[in-house]
Design a protein around this motif. Sequence first.
Motif, PDB file in Angstrom:
ATOM      1  N   PHE A  13      -5.089  -1.877   1.885  1.00 38.18           N
ATOM      2  CA  PHE A  13      -4.964  -1.404   2.607  1.00 38.18           C
ATOM      3  C   PHE A  13      -3.631  -1.205   4.078  1.00 38.18           C
ATOM      4  CE2 PHE A  13      -5.303   3.116   5.217  1.00 38.18           C
ATOM      5  CZ  PHE A  13      -4.879   3.855   4.222  1.00 38.18           C
ATOM      6  N   ALA A  14      -4.250  -1.526   5.486  1.00 35.14           N
ATOM      7  CA  ALA A  14      -3.813  -1.569   6.593  1.00 35.14           C
ATOM      8  C   ALA A  14      -2.491  -2.061   6.045  1.00 35.14           C
ATOM      9  CB  ALA A  14      -4.057  -2.235   6.895  1.00 35.14           C
ATOM     10  N   LYS A  15      -2.376  -4.061   5.396  1.00 32.67           N
ATOM     11  CA  LYS A  15      -1.088  -4.425   4.706  1.00 32.67           C
ATOM     12  C   LYS A  15       0.341  -3.694   3.775  1.00 32.67           C
ATOM     13  CE  LYS A  15       0.205  -8.564   6.177  1.00 32.67           C
ATOM     14  NZ  LYS A  15       0.125  -9.057   6.615  1.00 32.67           N
ATOM     15  N   MET A  16      -0.672  -2.791   3.330  1.00 33.58           N
ATOM     16  CA  MET A  16       0.070  -1.982   2.211  1.00 33.58           C
ATOM     17  C   MET A  16       0.990  -1.054   3.019  1.00 33.58           C
ATOM     18  SD  MET A  16      -1.612  -0.558  -1.074  1.00 33.58           S
ATOM     19  CE  MET A  16      -3.195  -0.248  -0.591  1.00 33.58           C
ATOM     20  N   ALA A  37      -5.488   8.058   5.526  1.00 39.63           N
ATOM     21  CA  ALA A  37      -6.852   7.821   4.762  1.00 39.63           C
ATOM     22  C   ALA A  37      -6.953   8.617   3.473  1.00 39.63           C
ATOM     23  CB  ALA A  37      -7.437   8.701   6.179  1.00 39.63           C
ATOM     24  N   PRO A  38      -6.434   9.907   2.894  1.00 40.15           N
ATOM     25  CA  PRO A  38      -7.645  10.469   2.002  1.00 40.15           C
ATOM     26  C   PRO A  38      -6.661   9.607   0.380  1.00 40.15           C
ATOM     27  CG  PRO A  38      -6.578  12.477   3.236  1.00 40.15           C
ATOM     28  CD  PRO A  38      -6.225  10.488   4.332  1.00 40.15           C
ATOM     29  N   ASP A  39      -6.195   8.952   0.511  1.00 39.20           N
ATOM     30  CA  ASP A  39      -5.998   8.194  -0.914  1.00 39.20           C
ATOM     31  C   ASP A  39      -6.496   7.099  -0.287  1.00 39.20           C
ATOM     32  OD1 ASP A  39      -4.290  10.322  -1.778  1.00 39.20           O
ATOM     33  OD2 ASP A  39      -2.412   9.908  -0.230  1.00 39.20           O
ATOM     34  N   ALA A  40      -7.051   6.263   0.266  1.00 38.08           N
ATOM     35  CA  ALA A  40      -7.248   4.734   0.611  1.00 38.08           C
ATOM     36  C   ALA A  40      -9.157   4.790   0.087  1.00 38.08           C
ATOM     37  CB  ALA A  40      -7.740   4.255   1.822  1.00 38.08           C
ATOM     38  N   GLY A  41      -9.311   5.578  -0.697  1.00 38.15           N
ATOM     39  CA  GLY A  41     -10.490   4.620  -1.363  1.00 38.15           C
ATOM     40  C   GLY A  41     -11.945   4.609  -0.662  1.00 38.15           C
ATOM     41  N   PRO A  42     -13.000   5.164  -1.422  1.00 34.95           N
ATOM     42  CA  PRO A  42     -13.916   4.492  -0.132  1.00 34.95           C
ATOM     43  C   PRO A  42     -14.239   3.297   0.114  1.00 34.95           C
ATOM     44  CG  PRO A  42     -14.163   4.797  -2.934  1.00 34.95           C
ATOM     45  CD  PRO A  42     -12.682   5.329  -2.695  1.00 34.95           C
ATOM     46  N   GLU A  43     -13.888   2.066  -0.118  1.00 36.08           N
ATOM     47  CA  GLU A  43     -14.211   1.049  -0.164  1.00 36.08           C
ATOM     48  C   GLU A  43     -13.152   0.329   0.685  1.00 36.08           C
ATOM     49  OE1 GLU A  43     -10.345   0.873  -2.762  1.00 36.08           O
ATOM     50  OE2 GLU A  43     -12.488   1.885  -2.605  1.00 36.08           O
ATOM     51  N   ARG A  57       8.169  -7.497  -0.127  1.00 35.24           N
ATOM     52  CA  ARG A  57       7.134  -7.858  -0.136  1.00 35.24           C
ATOM     53  C   ARG A  57       6.080  -5.274   0.058  1.00 35.24           C
ATOM     54  NH1 ARG A  57       6.142  -7.601   6.231  1.00 35.24           N
ATOM     55  NH2 ARG A  57       7.208  -5.987   7.086  1.00 35.24           N
ATOM     56  N   ALA A  58       7.173  -5.487  -0.498  1.00 36.20           N
ATOM     57  CA  ALA A  58       6.679  -3.953  -0.735  1.00 36.20           C
ATOM     58  C   ALA A  58       5.996  -3.836  -1.825  1.00 36.20           C
ATOM     59  CB  ALA A  58       7.226  -2.627   0.205  1.00 36.20           C
ATOM     60  N   GLU A  78       1.958  -0.847  -8.296  1.00 32.98           N
ATOM     61  CA  GLU A  78       0.676  -1.257  -9.173  1.00 32.98           C
ATOM     62  C   GLU A  78      -0.109  -0.940  -7.890  1.00 32.98           C
ATOM     63  OE1 GLU A  78       2.620  -4.431  -9.446  1.00 32.98           O
ATOM     64  OE2 GLU A  78       3.812  -2.930 -10.821  1.00 32.98           O
ATOM     65  N   ALA A  79      -0.317  -1.130  -6.704  1.00 31.81           N
ATOM     66  CA  ALA A  79      -1.254  -1.390  -5.722  1.00 31.81           C
ATOM     67  C   ALA A  79      -1.583  -0.035  -5.372  1.00 31.81           C
ATOM     68  CB  ALA A  79      -1.511  -2.253  -4.514  1.00 31.81           C
ATOM     69  N   TRP A  80      -0.083   1.037  -5.137  1.00 35.75           N
ATOM     70  CA  TRP A  80      -0.338   2.376  -4.412  1.00 35.75           C
ATOM     71  C   TRP A  80       1.101   3.170  -5.128  1.00 35.75           C
ATOM     72  CZ3 TRP A  80      -1.358   3.702   1.177  1.00 35.75           C
ATOM     73  CH2 TRP A  80      -2.052   4.613   1.528  1.00 35.75           C
ATOM     74  N   PRO A  81       0.976   2.870  -6.033  1.00 35.36           N
ATOM     75  CA  PRO A  81       1.902   3.847  -7.216  1.00 35.36           C
ATOM     76  C   PRO A  81       2.502   4.884  -6.662  1.00 35.36           C
ATOM     77  CG  PRO A  81       0.159   3.303  -8.559  1.00 35.36           C
ATOM     78  CD  PRO A  81      -0.682   3.314  -7.453  1.00 35.36           C
ATOM     79  N   ASP A  82       1.737   6.076  -6.040  1.00 35.45           N
ATOM     80  CA  ASP A  82       2.157   7.425  -5.694  1.00 35.45           C
ATOM     81  C   ASP A  82       2.779   7.560  -4.557  1.00 35.45           C
ATOM     82  OD1 ASP A  82       2.836  10.382  -6.234  1.00 35.45           O
ATOM     83  OD2 ASP A  82       1.398  10.356  -4.275  1.00 35.45           O
ATOM     84  N   LEU A  83       3.011   6.283  -4.012  1.00 39.06           N
ATOM     85  CA  LEU A  83       3.438   6.330  -2.508  1.00 39.06           C
ATOM     86  C   LEU A  83       4.648   5.050  -2.842  1.00 39.06           C
ATOM     87  CD1 LEU A  83       3.178   6.600   0.976  1.00 39.06           C
ATOM     88  CD2 LEU A  83       2.395   4.963   1.089  1.00 39.06           C
ATOM     89  N   TRP A  84       4.225   3.877  -4.129  1.00 33.30           N
ATOM     90  CA  TRP A  84       5.461   3.728  -3.722  1.00 33.30           C
ATOM     91  C   TRP A  84       6.778   4.504  -4.439  1.00 33.30           C
ATOM     92  CZ3 TRP A  84       8.741   2.592  -8.023  1.00 33.30           C
ATOM     93  CH2 TRP A  84      10.309   1.395  -7.795  1.00 33.30           C
ATOM     94  N   ARG A  85       6.225   5.038  -5.652  1.00 35.19           N
ATOM     95  CA  ARG A  85       7.359   6.278  -6.194  1.00 35.19           C
ATOM     96  C   ARG A  85       8.348   6.958  -5.118  1.00 35.19           C
ATOM     97  NH1 ARG A  85       3.757   6.395 -10.651  1.00 35.19           N
ATOM     98  NH2 ARG A  85       2.516   8.353  -9.519  1.00 35.19           N
ATOM     99  N   TYR A  86       7.434   8.174  -4.122  1.00 38.61           N
ATOM    100  CA  TYR A  86       7.971   8.397  -3.177  1.00 38.61           C
ATOM    101  C   TYR A  86       8.904   8.054  -2.513  1.00 38.61           C
ATOM    102  CZ  TYR A  86       7.600  12.382  -0.413  1.00 38.61           C
ATOM    103  OH  TYR A  86       8.142  14.011   0.294  1.00 38.61           O
TER     104      TYR A  86
END
Length: 385
Positions: A130-133, A50-56, A165-166, A171-179
């Motif tokens: 966010f949930a789909k990611m 959740a801390p990475d999700a963004g305020p929206e 599909r991931a 682009e949408a969540w680069p930190d998680l994708w790189r990990y």
Amino acid sequence: MTDLTRQFAFLDEADKLKSVIRSNCLIDLSRQENSAEHSWHLALFALVLAPDAGPEVDINKAILMLLLHDIVEIDAGDHPIHETHDWAQVAANEQRAADRIYGLLPEKTGTYFRETWAEFEARETPTARFAKMLDHIQPVFQTVAPQAPINWHRDIAKETLSTGRASWLREAWPDLWRYANAMTQDTLTDTQKSSDTGKRLAFLLEADQLKTVLRATPISDNSRRENSGEHSWHIALYAPVLADQAGQGVDIHRVTQMLLLHDLVEIDAGDAPIHGDYDPAEQEAKEQAAADRLFGLLPEPQAQNLRALWDEFEAAETPDAIFGKSIDRVQPLLQNMAAGGGSWKDYNVTMDQIDSRVGHKVARGAPDVWNFIRQRTKAWFDVQS
């Protein structure tokens, strides 16, 4: 038909998701995963990341989406991404499944759940994206986490990240994708592992072990014993379904979060059946040590916050914890009845013991639920006598 009748018809039906088998395996490679424990793990991912999700992003709604998202597979089945499918037909089958299964609920709740599921599928809102990611990338982590991943599974994970599909998470969540990409390539650095993202993922991947902790209670078709991962999914689903039964001041979102976390300590401490023979003080000491270790994997202050939520549930002194504890005691009753007695036969349980060990705990936080369930339970015992 009363609302409680319809609510429990839905919850009883939901148990079937524990028998829908997915193509990916648990991290220990002992077996294939089912869609119920997968849904629990995804909801836990949403809470922890959740801390990475963004305020929206509405985290509570994202959690609900992930608790609900695969329920249609009870009718429509799972569809592995590496196989060829008629996706238009799959979508039509899932729409029919959603109509039937969510239609079991009282109209207001059923409509809201159906709309929440449709929002997730459409992937047009920040919360749904966010949930789909998470739904798209979590299987990658689970696939490459074993010390010696299955080679063709690893190949699918790599393709999923690069062009599948991931790939949109680049682009949408680069930190998680790189990990995730570094894990698939065996190039994960110490810096990545020690980052907040790394600590959160270490916790989440450790949590996979809850799927191998067996409870005394069987699943409803009595084909096998339930595990604590799928139990946690089912109980977390109980909270929003039975929200109208919560007392004044209960925050149903906090209750849901408590129930996602409540059995994690069983990874180290094991399950302690309510009708079993064990030393409560010894079990509590094991669970406290487990909580220290598991929540300690997380970065601060998240480790402290989630540990406090677990402690609050265990103490059962706040309205949220009291209601959570109440509904946690209900689900095994229904499963044992559906399974022809289940663990009650194993432990020679009587109705008087149900009243003394379970009834007052349920009635404390959800009196109408206990009145409803007790009638069903008493009728079952009467037939046996």
